[in-house]
Design an enzyme around this catalytic site. Structure first.
Site, PDB file in Angstrom:
ATOM      1  N   CYS A   1       0.823  -1.300   0.092  1.00  0.00           N
ATOM      2  CA  CYS A   1      -0.237   0.352  -0.015  1.00  0.00           C
ATOM      3  C   CYS A   1       0.928   1.250  -0.064  1.00  0.00           C
ATOM      4  O   CYS A   1       1.665   1.547   0.951  1.00  0.00           O
ATOM      5  CB  CYS A   1      -0.958  -0.006   1.196  1.00  0.00           C
ATOM      6  SG  CYS A   1      -1.796   1.575   1.474  1.00  0.00           S
TER       7      CYS A   1
ATOM      8  N   TRP B   1      -8.045  -6.792   4.542  1.00  0.00           N
ATOM      9  CA  TRP B   1      -6.706  -7.128   5.139  1.00  0.00           C
ATOM     10  C   TRP B   1      -6.612  -7.958   6.160  1.00  0.00           C
ATOM     11  O   TRP B   1      -7.208  -7.791   7.100  1.00  0.00           O
ATOM     12  CB  TRP B   1      -6.175  -5.789   5.464  1.00  0.00           C
ATOM     13  CG  TRP B   1      -5.854  -4.719   4.245  1.00  0.00           C
ATOM     14  CD1 TRP B   1      -6.577  -3.434   4.414  1.00  0.00           C
ATOM     15  CD2 TRP B   1      -4.973  -4.746   3.264  1.00  0.00           C
ATOM     16  NE1 TRP B   1      -6.199  -2.734   3.130  1.00  0.00           N
ATOM     17  CE2 TRP B   1      -5.035  -3.354   2.732  1.00  0.00           C
ATOM     18  CE3 TRP B   1      -3.969  -5.615   2.893  1.00  0.00           C
ATOM     19  CZ2 TRP B   1      -4.326  -3.237   1.460  1.00  0.00           C
ATOM     20  CZ3 TRP B   1      -3.255  -5.273   1.689  1.00  0.00           C
ATOM     21  CH2 TRP B   1      -3.271  -4.065   1.162  1.00  0.00           C
TER      22      TRP B   1
ATOM     23  N   ARG C   1     -14.674   2.145   5.185  1.00  0.00           N
ATOM     24  CA  ARG C   1     -13.809   1.141   4.512  1.00  0.00           C
ATOM     25  C   ARG C   1     -12.730   0.829   5.610  1.00  0.00           C
ATOM     26  O   ARG C   1     -12.106   1.566   6.418  1.00  0.00           O
ATOM     27  CB  ARG C   1     -13.071   1.584   3.064  1.00  0.00           C
ATOM     28  CG  ARG C   1     -14.153   2.214   2.133  1.00  0.00           C
ATOM     29  CD  ARG C   1     -13.589   2.313   0.932  1.00  0.00           C
ATOM     30  NE  ARG C   1     -13.513   0.903   0.479  1.00  0.00           N
ATOM     31  CZ  ARG C   1     -13.709   0.363  -0.772  1.00  0.00           C
ATOM     32  NH1 ARG C   1     -14.600   1.170  -1.233  1.00  0.00           N
ATOM     33  NH2 ARG C   1     -13.164  -0.680  -1.015  1.00  0.00           N
TER      34      ARG C   1
ATOM     35  N   THR D   1      -9.148   0.456   5.906  1.00  0.00           N
ATOM     36  CA  THR D   1      -7.943   0.604   5.040  1.00  0.00           C
ATOM     37  C   THR D   1      -6.626   0.832   5.998  1.00  0.00           C
ATOM     38  O   THR D   1      -6.793   0.731   7.330  1.00  0.00           O
ATOM     39  CB  THR D   1      -7.977   2.045   4.532  1.00  0.00           C
ATOM     40  OG1 THR D   1      -8.233   3.044   5.405  1.00  0.00           O
ATOM     41  CG2 THR D   1      -9.198   1.981   3.464  1.00  0.00           C
ATOM     42  N   VAL D   2      -5.405   0.418   5.240  1.00  0.00           N
ATOM     43  CA  VAL D   2      -4.231   0.784   5.888  1.00  0.00           C
ATOM     44  C   VAL D   2      -3.667   1.893   5.418  1.00  0.00           C
ATOM     45  O   VAL D   2      -4.256   2.258   4.146  1.00  0.00           O
ATOM     46  CB  VAL D   2      -3.117  -0.454   5.624  1.00  0.00           C
ATOM     47  CG1 VAL D   2      -3.537  -1.729   6.434  1.00  0.00           C
ATOM     48  CG2 VAL D   2      -3.082  -0.722   4.297  1.00  0.00           C
TER      49      VAL D   2
ATOM     50  N   GLU E   1      -5.776   8.427   8.164  1.00  0.00           N
ATOM     51  CA  GLU E   1      -5.308   9.212   7.146  1.00  0.00           C
ATOM     52  C   GLU E   1      -3.869   9.290   7.140  1.00  0.00           C
ATOM     53  O   GLU E   1      -3.294   9.966   8.000  1.00  0.00           O
ATOM     54  CB  GLU E   1      -6.038  10.605   7.241  1.00  0.00           C
ATOM     55  CG  GLU E   1      -5.613  11.554   6.428  1.00  0.00           C
ATOM     56  CD  GLU E   1      -5.605  11.098   4.802  1.00  0.00           C
ATOM     57  OE1 GLU E   1      -6.549  10.553   4.358  1.00  0.00           O
ATOM     58  OE2 GLU E   1      -4.563  11.070   4.298  1.00  0.00           O
ATOM     59  N   SER E   2      -3.309   8.755   6.010  1.00  0.00           N
ATOM     60  CA  SER E   2      -1.709   8.644   6.149  1.00  0.00           C
ATOM     61  C   SER E   2      -1.079   9.967   5.781  1.00  0.00           C
ATOM     62  O   SER E   2      -0.168  10.455   6.467  1.00  0.00           O
ATOM     63  CB  SER E   2      -1.213   7.925   4.901  1.00  0.00           C
ATOM     64  OG  SER E   2      -1.823   8.507   3.729  1.00  0.00           O
TER      65      SER E   2
ATOM     66  N   TYR F   1      -4.215   5.720  -9.284  1.00  0.00           N
ATOM     67  CA  TYR F   1      -5.502   5.087  -8.938  1.00  0.00           C
ATOM     68  C   TYR F   1      -6.607   5.377  -9.872  1.00  0.00           C
ATOM     69  O   TYR F   1      -7.530   4.741 -10.077  1.00  0.00           O
ATOM     70  CB  TYR F   1      -5.875   5.271  -7.529  1.00  0.00           C
ATOM     71  CG  TYR F   1      -5.019   4.291  -6.772  1.00  0.00           C
ATOM     72  CD1 TYR F   1      -5.469   3.092  -6.321  1.00  0.00           C
ATOM     73  CD2 TYR F   1      -3.752   4.846  -6.281  1.00  0.00           C
ATOM     74  CE1 TYR F   1      -4.686   2.023  -5.413  1.00  0.00           C
ATOM     75  CE2 TYR F   1      -2.880   3.878  -5.552  1.00  0.00           C
ATOM     76  CZ  TYR F   1      -3.236   2.605  -5.116  1.00  0.00           C
ATOM     77  OH  TYR F   1      -2.588   1.654  -4.251  1.00  0.00           O
TER      78      TYR F   1
HETATM   79  N1  LIG Z   1      -7.075   8.127   2.888  1.00  0.00           N
HETATM   80  C1  LIG Z   1      -6.301   6.775   3.068  1.00  0.00           C
HETATM   81  C2  LIG Z   1      -6.428   5.721   1.927  1.00  0.00           C
HETATM   82  C3  LIG Z   1      -5.794   4.557   2.399  1.00  0.00           C
HETATM   83  C4  LIG Z   1      -6.129   3.311   1.417  1.00  0.00           C
HETATM   84  O1  LIG Z   1      -7.000   3.599   0.532  1.00  0.00           O
HETATM   85  N2  LIG Z   1      -5.418   2.239   1.595  1.00  0.00           N
HETATM   86  C5  LIG Z   1      -5.787   1.155   0.598  1.00  0.00           C
HETATM   87  C6  LIG Z   1      -4.734   0.268   0.636  1.00  0.00           C
HETATM   88  S1  LIG Z   1      -3.448   1.113  -0.772  1.00  0.00           S
HETATM   89  C7  LIG Z   1      -6.875   0.258   1.450  1.00  0.00           C
HETATM   90  O2  LIG Z   1      -6.658  -0.319   2.517  1.00  0.00           O
HETATM   91  N3  LIG Z   1      -8.188  -0.214   0.613  1.00  0.00           N
HETATM   92  C8  LIG Z   1      -8.918  -0.988   1.090  1.00  0.00           C
HETATM   93  C9  LIG Z   1     -10.571  -0.431   0.854  1.00  0.00           C
HETATM   94  O3  LIG Z   1     -10.521   0.619   0.171  1.00  0.00           O
HETATM   95  O4  LIG Z   1     -11.098  -1.252   1.117  1.00  0.00           O
HETATM   96  C10 LIG Z   1      -4.967   7.414   3.478  1.00  0.00           C
HETATM   97  O5  LIG Z   1      -4.219   7.776   2.425  1.00  0.00           O
HETATM   98  O6  LIG Z   1      -4.539   6.808   4.445  1.00  0.00           O
END
Ligand SMILES: N[C@@H](CCC(=O)N[C@@H](CS)C(=O)NCC(=O)O)C(=O)O
Length: 314
Positions: A56, A89, A121, A123-124, A139-140, A181
């Protein structure tokens, strides 16, 4: 890949992340606490844990900031398996993809502990606080800035440069980090055409900029470079092919490619990179993009070739 609603995980695929024209829309992260010396989330060593995945790019920014600040012993990390399942994940019981912190099998079990109950969602990256047993941020961009500002180590966003860094961050997010993306997840030709053109117009501009500047902010390596690097590291092994970002390769840009290799050679950076895992992740089985889940063998790239950028620039 699922969605959480009021703290309960639903394994069914949520509605597509695209608008009526087939354009990809990234959902906004909603866990947005902030670490400050005043608390309640204080920057204590050993207090925080980062849920990440090697592939990621958003997690990668956080891993890069952690490495470049020398915070590897201050902040622990758990890596999810590179391929998501219907549980999203997931972690193994042991080995490199386990979660020694909470021992969860799936990341949604961490989100399920959030108060108030989380909707969104899974997310990581996810930044976890051991003390309050709560997620601090998913939020990264915030995580990267908090690691920079609140923790000891070099400052990659010094006050006099911050406005310029923020301007680069905004452009690079829209055109490059998220741009790839928008190309890869587009569900119409028009949406793809617009996105891919935007990606390469931005890379072309950065290429020109790097002809006269060692880094985005001139002589100073900053957070803006840290936020550009994850996309560059994935470009030729993943985005070029899996996301159809194939007008040019990173290695076709002499300045950008040397700049990316210079960053790769910085202490700690190579430890945050795993090209084979990027391929496993981006070439996961996907009905839309890669129905058989076959991972391509190439390309062969030498990231350790001399970059030649240590001479002072014009
Ligand atoms: N806004 C988030 C986006 C993070 C993100 O979209 N991570 C993806 C992996 S690259 C994820 O975990 N996606 C899982 C999903 O959307 O269900 C950030 O920048 O931290």
């Amino acid at each position: 890949m699922g969605l959480m609603i009021d703290g309960a995980y639903h394994a069914e695929d949520p509605a597509p992340d695209t608008d009526a024209e087939g354009r990809f829309q990234r959902a906004k992260a909603t866990i947005r606490h902030w670490i400050t010396p005043q608390g309640p989330f204080a920057p204590d060593a050993g207090r925080y844990h980062l849920y990440a995945a090697w592939n990621c790019p958003w997690a990668h920014r956080a891993l890069l900031m952690r490495a470049l600040k020398g915070l590897q012993d201050t902040i622990s990390v758990a890596y999810a398996r590179p391929r998501r399942t219907d549980q999203g994940w997931v972690h193994d019981a042991d080995g490199p993809y386990s979660d020694p912190e909470l021992g969860v099998g799936a990341l949604h079990a961490v989100y399920a502990r959030a108060a108030p109950p989380y909707t969104g969602r899974i997310t990581v990256p996810l930044f976890w606080d051991r003390e309050t047993e709560q997620p601090v941020s998913n939020e990264s961009a915030d995580i990267v800035r908090m690691l920079n500002d609140a923790f000891p180590g070099p400052d990659f966003a010094p006050a006099p440069l911050r406005e310029g860094i923020d301007a680069w961050n905004a452009r690079i997010y829209a055109d490059v980090n998220n741009g790839v993306y928008r190309a890869g997840f587009a569900r119409s030709q028009a949406a793809y055409d617009a996105a891919v053109a935007q990606v390469f117009a931005a890379l072309d501009k950065i290429e020109d900029h790097l002809a006269a500047n060692r880094y985005l902010m001139g002589d100073t390596f900053t957070e803006a470079d840290i936020r550009l690097f994850p996309t560059l590291a994935r470009f030729d092994v993943a985005y070029h092919y899996a996301f159809k970002c194939n007008i040019r390769r990173l290695m076709d840009y002499p300045n950008l490619w040397a700049y990316a290799r210079e960053i790769y050679a910085m202490p700690g950076v190579a430890d945050t990179v795993a090209f084979d895992i990027y391929k496993q992740g981006y070439f996961s089985q996907s009905e839309l993009r890669n129905p058989l889940g076959i991972v391509p063998a190439g390309p062969v790239i030498d990231w350790t070739a001399p970059h030649g950028r240590d001479h002072s620039r014009a």
